[in-house]
Motif scaffolding. Structure first.
Motif, short mmCIF file in Angstrom:
data_model
loop_
_atom_site.label_atom_id
_atom_site.label_comp_id
_atom_site.label_asym_id
_atom_site.label_seq_id
_atom_site.Cartn_x
_atom_site.Cartn_y
_atom_site.Cartn_z
N ARG A 17 0.84 -1.20 0.00
CA ARG A 17 0.00 0.00 0.00
C ARG A 17 0.88 1.26 0.00
O ARG A 17 1.06 1.89 -1.03
N ASP A 18 1.52 1.57 1.11
CA ASP A 18 2.35 2.77 1.12
C ASP A 18 3.57 2.57 0.22
O ASP A 18 4.03 3.50 -0.45
N ASN A 171 -2.94 4.46 15.19
CA ASN A 171 -1.66 4.55 14.49
C ASN A 171 -1.23 6.01 14.40
O ASN A 171 -1.79 6.79 13.62
N ALA A 173 0.54 8.74 13.11
CA ALA A 173 1.28 8.86 11.84
C ALA A 173 2.19 10.09 11.81
O ALA A 173 1.76 11.21 12.09
N THR A 175 3.35 11.52 9.06
CA THR A 175 3.09 11.43 7.62
C THR A 175 4.17 12.06 6.75
O THR A 175 4.46 11.58 5.66
N HIS A 206 3.82 4.91 12.50
CA HIS A 206 3.92 4.89 11.03
C HIS A 206 4.75 6.12 10.67
O HIS A 206 4.27 7.25 10.73
N HIS A 208 7.59 8.28 8.23
CA HIS A 208 8.19 8.47 6.90
C HIS A 208 9.63 8.95 7.06
O HIS A 208 10.02 9.47 8.10
C1 LIG Z 1 -2.66 6.45 6.03
C2 LIG Z 1 -1.55 6.90 6.88
C3 LIG Z 1 -1.22 5.94 7.97
C4 LIG Z 1 -0.31 7.17 6.11
O1 LIG Z 1 0.08 6.45 5.22
C5 LIG Z 1 0.48 8.31 6.53
O2 LIG Z 1 0.00 9.13 7.31
O3 LIG Z 1 1.63 8.43 6.06
#
Ligand SMILES: CC(C)C(=O)C(=O)O
Ligand SMILES: CC(=O)SCCNC(=O)CCNC(=O)[C@H](O)C(C)(C)COP(=O)(O)OP(=O)(O)OC[C@H]1O[C@@H](n2cnc3c(N)ncnc32)[C@H](O)[C@@H]1OP(=O)(O)O
Length: 516
Positions: A17-18, A171, A173, A175, A206, A208
């Motif tokens: 997904r991501d 979760n 995030a 982001t 979660h 990045h």
């Molecule tokens: C949908 C969320 C968890 C997401 O991918 C993000 O915030 O990066």
């Protein structure tokens, strides 16, 4: 539970997904299924298989994965609206264990500028979304998108409400990769302390990698914040600079169990096969110095290190290469190897071919390659098996042969023979280079009009005898696909890669060239 007995850290993989949100990493349904099977083999707890409402293709891929995967929970992402949630539920219907993951941004910036909603509207929509998702499953995850840039009072209000509605995982995030480990960890800790019903949910991270801190932030979320789920991807694939790398989280927690004191259910010997599979399918090469899965991760080049390792491996190795799936290469495979040694290596690499016919076909290709190359490495096997699996995807265009001429001072030319829907066809053209000539030749027949976005060549192993693995990324009408081809001859590998990408763009209902 006895005091100090390790708690479990849930590994939630979002490569499908991501990871797929990496520009150029889009995967077909069959490719997603292959990765999902490998993730299950690796024993990840949750597989986020896609975003069901994003496209019919993603819906079908999630549905197929939900029907195949038995040991991991299968999850679909959905926006916080009834339509997306119902679509996720429908795709997940065949799953034995299903999770709906719904999200809504909570930062002032996202609420005002992107969603154009007031905080009260976001609060209400988040509650309703979780309430609706709970009608389909009792495993519902809620993510406050851009959580790390959100106001703490508002986050507490929203998260308390969604837990009351039945969200079982929250979760937090990061982001846009804005978090700093200590601050991010403490934000999570504060949320868990301030929200009265926080103990009713499992807390997740979660992160990045925009500032290169995704793994550090995730681990701070675990140690300082008390998160017990980490969202991550193979090779750290993901939107922009990527996500938290699964292999780094898993090996950090396992190697430093003295510090983390957490249990992880992952079969770590499947990590390198998973990394190679994802890299091969997406065309995103793994850098040699990448932790755990890079080609140099266990290589020692300097004399003092080599001396140390020869005397005692742990002088310079904190993990064992075999434990993460680098094969110890006990048996050298070559043209005199038999079927049993080949099958054994497939098993070690975590490659499960579905039938004896598939094994035989792969073995025949292995022998063909071994006739041309004295030693066959694991990477060669992965490439040839993957070629074999592609050939089962009913190729519309199939490479047969080519000849190519290059001479200093002359324009390169090529003639290519390939089949179109089973009928052989030959074509020739000139180009600015050998690969350009090949693409031009193929295009005289196919006239796809596709734009070539990326052309990359990787030596699969070392030395001039290495197979070349070529990735070509094509774009047409908003669709981006990767084609991969491997051969000892990189010009042939390029032709195969180009045809493989054209196959992905091609569909019976929407032919690339209606004249064909
Ligand atoms: C949908 C969320 C968890 C997401 O991918 C993000 O915030 O990066
Ligand atoms: C942080 C993340 O990684 S989130 C996941 C990101 N992944 C993706 O976006 C991939 C899949 N996305 C898609 O295929 C498409 O964006 C779709 C199908 C979801 C939506 O497509 P469209 O309906 O054409 O909308 P579009 O993408 O242009 O805009 C998004 C809309 O969703 C709204 N939205 C964004 N997030 C959410 C949310 N969590 N819940 C509800 N609505 C949301 C936006 O405000 C915007 O609404 P608007 O059309 O009223 O302005």
């Amino acid at each position: 539970m006895a005091a100090n007995s390790p708690e479990k850290l849930i590994i939630f993989d979002t490569t499908l997904r991501d990871g797929e949100q990496s520009p150029g990493a889009s995967m077909t349904k069959d490719e997603k299924i292959r990765i999902a099977k490998q993730l299950e083999r690796m024993k990840v707890d949750v597989i986020e298989a896609g975003f069901a409402a994003a496209s019919p293709g993603d819906f079908e891929a999630i549905k197929a994965i939900a029907g195949i995967i038995k040991d991991s929970t299968v999850c679909s992402l959905s926006r916080a609206n009834d339509k997306d949630i119902a679509r996720a539920a429908e795709a997940l219907q065949p799953a034995e264990r299903k999770r709906i993951h719904t999200f809504l941004a909570t930062s002032p910036l996202h609420m005002e500028k992107k969603l154009r909603m007031t905080p009260d509207q976001v609060f209400e929509q988040a509650r309703l979304a979780v309430r609706y998702a709970r009608k389909f499953t009792d495993d519902v995850e809620f993510s406050p998108e851009d959580g790390s840039r959100s106001d703490m009072d508002f986050l507490c209000r929203v998260l308390e409400a969604v837990i009351a509605e039945g969200a079982t995982t929250i979760n937090f995030a990061d982001t846009v990769g804005y978090g700093v480990p200590e601050l991010y960890g403490h934000m999570l800790k504060t949320l868990r302390e301030r929200i009265p019903n926080s103990d009713k949910a499992i807390w997740s991270v979660h992160c990045h990698n925009d500032l290169g801190m995704a793994v550090a932030n995730s681990l701070a979320g675990v140690m300082i914040g008390g998160a017990r789920q980490v969202e991550c991807t193979i090779n750290g694939l993901g939107e922009r600079a990527g996500n938290t790398a699964l292999e780094e989280i898993v090996m950090a927690v396992k190697t430093r169990r003295d510090y983390f004191n957490l249990d992880i259910g992952i079969d770590t010997t499947q990590i390198v096969p998973a990394s190679k599979l994802v890299s091969q399918i997406t065309g995103f090469a793994v850098q040699p110095n990448k932790s755990v899965v890079g080609a140099n991760a266990f290589a020692h080049a300097s004399g003092i290190h080599q001396d140390g390792v020869l005397k005692a491996r742990d002088t310079y190795e904190i993990m064992r290469a075999e434990d993460v799936g680098w094969s110890a290469n006990k048996i050298v495979l070559g043209k005199l190897s038999g079927r049993n040694a080949f099958k054994q290596r497939l098993e070690e690499l975590g490659i499960a071919l579905e039938s004896e016919t598939e094994v035989n076909a792969a073995f025949a290709r292995f022998k063909e390659l071994a006739d041309r190359k004295s030693e066959i490495f694991d990477e060669d096997i992965i490439a040839l098996v993957s070629d074999e699996q592609h050939s089962h995807d009913k190729e519309f265009y199939r490479f047969v042969s080519l000849s190519q001429h290059s001479e200093t001072g002359e324009k390169p030319s090529a003639s290519v023979v390939f089949s179109i829907d089973g009928k052989e066809s030959s074509c020739e053209a000139e180009g600015n280079g050998p690969v350009d000539a090949i693409v031009n030749a193929i295009e005289t027949k196919v006239a796809s009009g596709a734009e070539l976005l990326l052309f990359s060549v990787n030596a699969i192993t070392t030395g001039t005898q290495s197979q070349g693995e070529v990735t070509m990324r094509l774009s047409k009408a908003g669709r981006i696909v990767n084609g991969v081809g491997a051969d000892l001859d990189i010009v042939v590998a390029s032709a195969k890669a180009y045809l493989s990408a054209l196959n992905k763009l091609h569909s019976k209902s929407e032919k690339l060239n209606p004249q064909l």
